[in-house]
Design a protein around this motif. Structure first.
Motif, PDB file in Angstrom:
ATOM      1  N   UNK A 228       0.775  -1.344  -0.083  1.00  9.70           N
ATOM      2  CA  UNK A 228      -0.107   0.112  -0.061  1.00  9.70           C
ATOM      3  C   UNK A 228       0.819   1.349   0.045  1.00  9.70           C
ATOM      4  N   UNK A 229       0.215   2.315  -0.402  1.00 14.49           N
ATOM      5  CA  UNK A 229       1.059   3.614  -0.446  1.00 14.49           C
ATOM      6  C   UNK A 229       1.662   4.014   0.814  1.00 14.49           C
ATOM      7  N   UNK A 230       0.901   3.619   1.951  1.00 18.33           N
ATOM      8  CA  UNK A 230       1.643   4.122   3.241  1.00 18.33           C
ATOM      9  C   UNK A 230       2.776   3.524   3.525  1.00 18.33           C
ATOM     10  N   UNK A 231       2.921   2.268   3.291  1.00 17.90           N
ATOM     11  CA  UNK A 231       4.172   1.257   3.396  1.00 17.90           C
ATOM     12  C   UNK A 231       5.125   2.030   2.447  1.00 17.90           C
ATOM     13  N   UNK A 232       4.650   2.270   1.298  1.00 12.95           N
ATOM     14  CA  UNK A 232       5.906   2.741   0.285  1.00 12.95           C
ATOM     15  C   UNK A 232       6.371   4.166   0.709  1.00 12.95           C
ATOM     16  N   UNK A 233       5.480   4.832   1.136  1.00 13.98           N
ATOM     17  CA  UNK A 233       6.251   6.204   1.679  1.00 13.98           C
ATOM     18  C   UNK A 233       7.185   5.884   2.732  1.00 13.98           C
ATOM     19  N   UNK A 234       6.709   5.204   3.808  1.00 15.29           N
ATOM     20  CA  UNK A 234       7.630   4.672   4.979  1.00 15.29           C
ATOM     21  C   UNK A 234       8.827   4.116   4.571  1.00 15.29           C
ATOM     22  N   UNK A 235       8.889   3.360   3.839  1.00 15.09           N
ATOM     23  CA  UNK A 235      10.183   2.595   3.477  1.00 15.09           C
ATOM     24  C   UNK A 235      11.095   3.728   2.682  1.00 15.09           C
ATOM     25  N   UNK A 236      10.459   4.471   1.827  1.00  8.90           N
ATOM     26  CA  UNK A 236      11.350   5.408   1.046  1.00  8.90           C
ATOM     27  C   UNK A 236      11.967   6.618   2.087  1.00  8.90           C
ATOM     28  N   UNK A 237      11.193   7.098   2.857  1.00  8.61           N
ATOM     29  CA  UNK A 237      11.578   8.281   3.785  1.00  8.61           C
ATOM     30  C   UNK A 237      12.635   7.637   4.692  1.00  8.61           C
ATOM     31  N   UNK A 238      12.488   6.587   5.400  1.00 12.57           N
ATOM     32  CA  UNK A 238      13.432   5.950   6.457  1.00 12.57           C
ATOM     33  C   UNK A 238      14.548   5.348   5.761  1.00 12.57           C
ATOM     34  N   UNK A 239      14.616   5.213   4.747  1.00  9.13           N
ATOM     35  CA  UNK A 239      15.753   4.578   3.731  1.00  9.13           C
ATOM     36  C   UNK A 239      16.218   5.701   2.906  1.00  9.13           C
ATOM     37  N   UNK A 240      16.059   6.970   2.793  1.00 16.56           N
ATOM     38  CA  UNK A 240      16.422   8.056   1.990  1.00 16.56           C
ATOM     39  C   UNK A 240      17.737   7.994   1.768  1.00 16.56           C
ATOM     40  N   UNK A 241      18.795   7.597   2.571  1.00 15.42           N
ATOM     41  CA  UNK A 241      19.899   7.747   2.089  1.00 15.42           C
ATOM     42  C   UNK A 241      20.317   6.641   0.949  1.00 15.42           C
ATOM     43  N   UNK A 242      19.261   5.748   0.578  1.00 19.12           N
ATOM     44  CA  UNK A 242      19.537   4.875  -0.662  1.00 19.12           C
ATOM     45  C   UNK A 242      18.140   5.113  -1.614  1.00 19.12           C
TER      46      UNK A 242
ATOM     47  N   UNK B 117      -1.299  10.941   4.280  1.00 24.83           N
ATOM     48  CA  UNK B 117      -2.027  11.317   5.514  1.00 24.83           C
ATOM     49  C   UNK B 117      -1.314  12.862   5.794  1.00 24.83           C
ATOM     50  N   UNK B 118      -1.966  13.268   6.898  1.00 23.02           N
ATOM     51  CA  UNK B 118      -1.605  14.907   7.352  1.00 23.02           C
ATOM     52  C   UNK B 118      -0.037  14.769   7.785  1.00 23.02           C
ATOM     53  N   UNK B 119       0.154  13.741   8.304  1.00 20.86           N
ATOM     54  CA  UNK B 119       1.567  13.241   8.977  1.00 20.86           C
ATOM     55  C   UNK B 119       2.740  13.404   7.679  1.00 20.86           C
ATOM     56  N   UNK B 120       2.248  12.485   6.821  1.00 21.22           N
ATOM     57  CA  UNK B 120       3.264  12.338   5.843  1.00 21.22           C
ATOM     58  C   UNK B 120       3.259  13.348   4.730  1.00 21.22           C
ATOM     59  N   UNK B 121       2.322  14.275   4.594  1.00 21.93           N
ATOM     60  CA  UNK B 121       2.249  15.564   3.867  1.00 21.93           C
ATOM     61  C   UNK B 121       3.026  16.553   4.266  1.00 21.93           C
ATOM     62  N   UNK B 122       3.119  16.559   5.732  1.00 21.39           N
ATOM     63  CA  UNK B 122       3.886  17.631   6.254  1.00 21.39           C
ATOM     64  C   UNK B 122       5.380  17.238   6.036  1.00 21.39           C
ATOM     65  N   UNK B 123       5.666  15.972   6.351  1.00 21.57           N
ATOM     66  CA  UNK B 123       7.232  15.280   6.211  1.00 21.57           C
ATOM     67  C   UNK B 123       7.719  15.714   4.921  1.00 21.57           C
ATOM     68  N   UNK B 124       6.664  15.191   3.730  1.00 23.20           N
ATOM     69  CA  UNK B 124       7.241  15.588   2.448  1.00 23.20           C
ATOM     70  C   UNK B 124       7.419  16.856   2.269  1.00 23.20           C
TER      71      UNK B 124
END
Length: 340
Positions: free
Chosen positions: A151-165, A306-313
């Motif tokens: 799902x999209x939420x899992x996709x965002x989470x992975x990319x955000x926390x592994x942004x070094x790669x 989500x509001x959380x991820x929109x702010x972070x992005x």
């Protein structure tokens, strides 16, 4: 008479790359087009040798394995042919993979340095950018087509926390601009917001053609690789869960392994390995099955921040966009780009 020009179209993904490749570069009578997305070949490049260089040499190959001299020797033949052909005014190489990294890609800086080494200093470079939040969502849909089952939420989470790669940090547009500006010269870098191209497609493509000193008449640009059918995409995602392929297959995690067949033929003298054939076969099975049963699905594939991820992005990209605006005088606020 104006001198002939060389163009590197480096992406970004989900920024009208396929439209540019199929409807502009490939069809224009004055463009000597190396690829990708040429329609007359299965891999989209002018030859197996070019496909091997573009899809493997520039993208994946480690420095110690990169056959620089063979690539330069091959490209030299095309440069000479281009210079000798009176009707051709622009030689173009186009690959959105030059602007971002996937699973096994080398870094975008390495890709830029290899392009500079192979094509030389006197190239124009075309960067087409897009509001990062819209681009990333569209990239998610594309990854679903490439086998991603989540799902999209899992996709965002992975990319955000592994942004070094992950590819997320490749969307710092100011940084990529500076990489290419240092290699090819700031005046040779053309940056176009996709939103501007889509808003006034006819006139903007004419302006682009004129800036490249090629004919600006009779351009017919269409929309390619649309992600509008969310019912179909949800069917694909659900089938990816049951039939892992490409991005969903963790062992053979390289996507689009069919594009590597030219490399195996040219460099190894081998046919595609059974794992790659089976992987691509599963992907085609998923596409056809999803299309045939899509009428049975009620809900579309949902990809909302989500509001959380929109702010972070927003915070992740705001300063980068501000830097780019200031450096090249490009207005991004009217298209909703994240800004401080």
């Amino acid at each position: 008479m104006l001198p002939k020009q060389y163009l590197l179209h480096i992406g970004y993904p989900k920024c009208m790359s396929t439209s540019l490749q199929r409807d502009f570069f490939a069809k224009h009578a004055e463009v000597y087009f190396l690829g990708g997305q040429r329609s007359e070949t299965t891999h989209g490049w002018i030859s197996d040798e070019m496909a091997s260089i573009a899809e493997v040499g520039l993208r994946y190959t480690k420095d110690l394995m990169f056959n620089r001299s063979a690539a330069k020797k091959y490209l030299k033949k095309h440069f000479e042919n281009f210079e000798a052909t009176s009707g051709k005014k622009l030689l173009c190489f186009s690959s959105e993979s030059m602007a971002f990294t996937m699973h096994y890609d080398v870094d975008v800086v390495t890709k830029a340095m290899r392009l500079h080494d192979l094509f030389g200093q006197n190239c124009k470079v075309l960067m087409v950018i897009r509001n990062q939040l819209d681009l990333f969502r569209s990239y998610y849909f594309e990854c679903v087509r490439c086998g991603y089952p989540g799902y999209f939420g899992d996709f965002i989470e992975y990319h955000y926390f592994h942004q070094f790669r992950s590819m997320l940090s490749d969307l710092y547009y100011d940084k990529l601009f500076e990489v290419y500006a240092k290699l090819f010269g700031r005046d040779n870098i053309i940056v176009k917001p996709m939103e501007l191209l889509a808003k006034d497609m006819v006139n903007e493509f004419k302006k682009l053609a004129l800036s490249l000193n090629i004919d600006a008449s009779n351009l017919d640009i269409g929309q390619q690789n649309s992600s509008s059918d969310k019912l179909y995409l949800q069917a694909v995602r659900l089938m990816n869960e049951k039939f892992p392929n490409n991005m969903g297959n963790t062992y053979y995690g390289m996507t689009d392994t069919d594009k590597l067949e030219a490399y195996w033929r040219v460099e190894l003298g081998e046919n595609a390995p059974p794992s790659a054939i089976n992987n691509n076969g599963t992907r085609m099975l998923v596409y056809r099955a999803a299309q045939s049963v899509v009428k049975d699905f009620v809900g579309p594939l949902v990809a909302e921040y989500s509001e959380f991820w929109e702010e972070r992005m927003h915070d992740f990209f705001a300063q980068s966009n501000k830097n780019l605006q200031e450096r090249i005088g490009l207005g991004l606020s009217e298209y909703g780009y994240p800004l401080p």
